[in-house]
Design an enzyme around this catalytic site. Structure first.
Site, PDB file in Angstrom:
ATOM      1  N   MET A   1       0.863  -1.164   0.000  1.00 29.18           N
ATOM      2  CA  MET A   1       0.000   0.000   0.000  1.00 29.18           C
ATOM      3  C   MET A   1       0.899   1.211   0.000  1.00 29.18           C
ATOM      4  O   MET A   1       1.556   1.482   0.989  1.00 29.18           O
ATOM      5  CB  MET A   1      -0.878  -0.044   1.235  1.00 29.18           C
ATOM      6  N   GLY A   2       1.005   1.913  -1.109  1.00 32.45           N
ATOM      7  CA  GLY A   2       1.821   3.115  -1.209  1.00 32.45           C
ATOM      8  C   GLY A   2       1.452   4.037  -0.075  1.00 32.45           C
ATOM      9  O   GLY A   2       2.244   4.269   0.814  1.00 32.45           O
ATOM     10  N   THR A   3       0.305   4.527  -0.066  1.00 31.16           N
ATOM     11  CA  THR A   3      -0.398   5.130   1.080  1.00 31.16           C
ATOM     12  C   THR A   3       0.003   6.489   1.582  1.00 31.16           C
ATOM     13  O   THR A   3       1.154   6.886   1.569  1.00 31.16           O
ATOM     14  CB  THR A   3      -0.289   4.201   2.307  1.00 31.16           C
ATOM     15  N   THR A   4      -1.073   7.127   2.061  1.00 31.99           N
ATOM     16  CA  THR A   4      -0.913   8.267   2.948  1.00 31.99           C
ATOM     17  C   THR A   4      -1.892   7.991   4.076  1.00 31.99           C
ATOM     18  O   THR A   4      -3.090   7.833   3.836  1.00 31.99           O
ATOM     19  CB  THR A   4      -1.334   9.557   2.240  1.00 31.99           C
TER      20      THR A   4
END
EC number: 3.4.25.1
Lengths: 236, 333
Positions: free
Chosen positions: A14-17
């Site tokens: 999950m690349g994510t922020t």
């Protein structure tokens, strides 16, 4: 990035922020919704804010498999703990359970998490549990690949004693800023507000998010660009 | 807590305990002595119920082997050997993969799963009409992409676990049960079991569709595609999917997505299999579409004039023929 060959066997990450923010009365958790395998977006509408108990949620980032397994184990232990204790678990206990799993298995896991919730003893609390298994209680916490772009923003924009709506707007603005700059974050913005009254989940689809400099509005025809107004400058 | 939830907690314990008591190397260590006192007493009960005495085996193994493995569970030594061999230039043996396009979508009454039917061994098609939609339960089916042996084995294993669970509980299986069993197994093997699955079914809580990746992560989606042809199929879904499709529209969309994978992906081909699952009923449409028929079939037929000549026939019985007399020493009440 090699766009020719898509490696669909790459581990789901999950690349994510992810963001967790306390306000006067509770916490607001926010996350984007992109899950990628290599350069392919495997799920563009994933839910990275997982429920651990009625009053504690966790934002997951890093490897999807590792973070799902950790949150499943912690949910199970917290359930037992609640039965044995006889009352709802506190946010500190939930965060420490996450921390124990993350620290004791640090060689095998690759996941950073933000635990947030409300309990009657401490009120709204946010605990960051990054890679390696540290636990740190913070008034706000950011994580994931997109968080690199938000450190300066939060230094400037976060203040003590915000109201619930201010806090949620801050979180939505921050996640949309990170989505604009980070390739591994995208999709929709999901927020979860936890306070003494309960839990509220909100969903902001892509077209409801604010646009930043040089971002174009979604258009059906290029001719519409001539008629549209220029995007608003960022308000501080 | 309602009675229902406590029953499900104890059952889940037995599943999880069967994994933790075998102590695989990649199980998560938990040192919560007070909070898991309940579960530990459970695990002692279970280990005493095991017919195999683990300590005996370890003693024997340490006498025989020079280097006994440190603990029980899966040993990743051969994976290290394979890595070392491939670095030295020894090519790994090619195994049967299902190149694949598998899809699933939720329509108004339930779930539709679709798959192509090509199985490949490297560049060669080894099976032109294989079955990629595996049975899990009467109301749950699972499409598998990746290594064919892994998908078959893992779905068969979980299918039998689900059947035992059905006997145990007396209830219809739920899709989340299958999901949890699959994801915990795949996570335990850290992605070495290369099975990417699309799991779909209808249970008491309605229709469900999940994707499961080889490392053990899962997603819950209204429409999903997996396999080498997933990008081609996903493009069809993203443009044409909407909520509340009827059964005919759903089947048509699934066939379009699979055909898009068949024609645009080299790892997918041959025919389209479809499986429609609704409340209380399922339809397995094997070879629903055959868009790749054999084009040139000789109308004359084939004749092979030069057969193998038989020169000599000799029969040697390997055992003496024994005649069984009826009504001889039969046991009579």
């Amino acid at each position: 990035m090699d766009l020719g060959k898509v490696n669909l066997d790459a581990p789901h990450s999950m690349g994510t922020t992810i963001i967790g923010v306390t306000y006067n009365g509770g916490v607001v958790l926010g996350a984007d919704s992109r899950t990628s395998t290599g350069v392919y977006v495997a799920n563009r509408a994933s839910d990275k804010i997982t429920q651990l108990t009625d009053n504690v949620f966790v934002c997951r980032s890093g490897s999807a498999a590792d973070s799902q397994i950790v949150s499943d184990y912690v949910r199970y232990f917290l359930h037992q703990h609640t039965i044995q204790l006889g009352q709802p678990a506190t946010v500190k206990v939930a965060a420490n359970l996450v921390r124990l799993l993350a620290y004791n298995n640090k060689n095998m896991l690759q996941t950073g998490m933000i635990v947030g919730g409300w309990d009657k003893y401490e009120g709204g609390k946010i605990y960051g549990v990054p890679l390696g298994g540290t636990i740190i209680e913070q008034p706000f916490s950011i994580g994931g690949s997109g968080s690199s772009y938000l450190y300066g923003f939060f230094d400037q924009a976060w203040k003590e004693g915000m109201t619930k709506d201010e806090a949620e707007q801050l979180v939505v603005k921050a996640v949309s800023l990170a989505i604009a700059r980070d390739g591994a974050s995208g999709g929709v913005v999901r927020t979860v507000i936890i306070n003494s009254e309960g839990v509220t989940r909100n969903f902001y689809p892509g077209d409801k998010l604010p646009l930043w400099h040089e971002e174009l509005e979604p258009h059906n025809s290029l001719l519409d660009i001539l008629n549209s107004t220029s995007p608003e400058p960022m308000n501080i | 807590m309602s009675p229902k939830t406590t029953v499900s907690v104890t059952l889940n314990l037995s599943f999880i305990k069967t994994q933790i008591s075998s102590a695989p190397r990649y199980s998560l260590k938990n040192n919560f002595s007070d909070s898991v006192s309940l579960s530990q007493s459970h695990s002692h009960k279970l280990s005493s119920a095991f017919p195999i005495d683990l300590s005996e085996i370890k003693k024997r193994m340490s006498q025989v082997a020079v280097e006994a493995p440190p603990k029980g569970g899966f040993s990743f030594d051969l994976c290290r050997r394979n890595g070392m061999l491939s670095k030295k230039g020894v090519p790994p043996p090619s195994y049967r993969k299902t190149g694949t396009t598998i899809v699933g979508l939720i329509f108004q009454d339930g779930v539709i799963l679709g798959a192509d039917t090509r199985a490949t061994e490297g560049p060669i098609v080894c099976d032109k009409n294989c079955e990629k939609i595996h049975y899990m339960a009467p109301n749950i089916y699972c499409c598998g992409a990746g290594t064919a042996a892994d998908t078959e084995a893992v779905t068969d294993m979980v299918s039998s676990q689900l059947q035992l669970h059905r006997y145990h509980t007396g209830r219809e299986s739920r899709v989340v049960t299958a999901l949890t069993l699959l994801k915990s197994h795949l996570f335990k093997y850290q992605g070495h079991v290369q099975a990417a699955l699309v799991l779909g079914g209808v249970d008491a809580n309605g229709p469900h569709l999940h994707t499961i990746y080889p490392h053990g992560s899962t997603d819950t989606l209204p429409f999903a595609t997996m396999g080498s042809g997933s990008l081609a199929a996903m493009s069809v879904f993203e443009s044409k999917y909407r909520e509340g499709l009827t059964k005919e529209e759903g089947i048509k969309l699934v066939c379009e997505a699979i055909c898009s994978g068949i024609f645009n992906d080299l790892g997918s081909g041959s025919n389209v299999d479809v499986c429609v699952i609704t409340k209380g009923q399922k339809e397995y449409l094997r070879n629903h579409q055959l868009p790749n028929p054999r084009t040139y079939v000789s109308s004359k037929g084939f004749s092979f004039p030069r057969k193998t000549e038989v020169l000599l026939t000799r029969i040697t019985p390997l055992k003496e023929m024994v005649e069984v007399i009826e009504g001889g020493d039969t046991m009579e009440e």
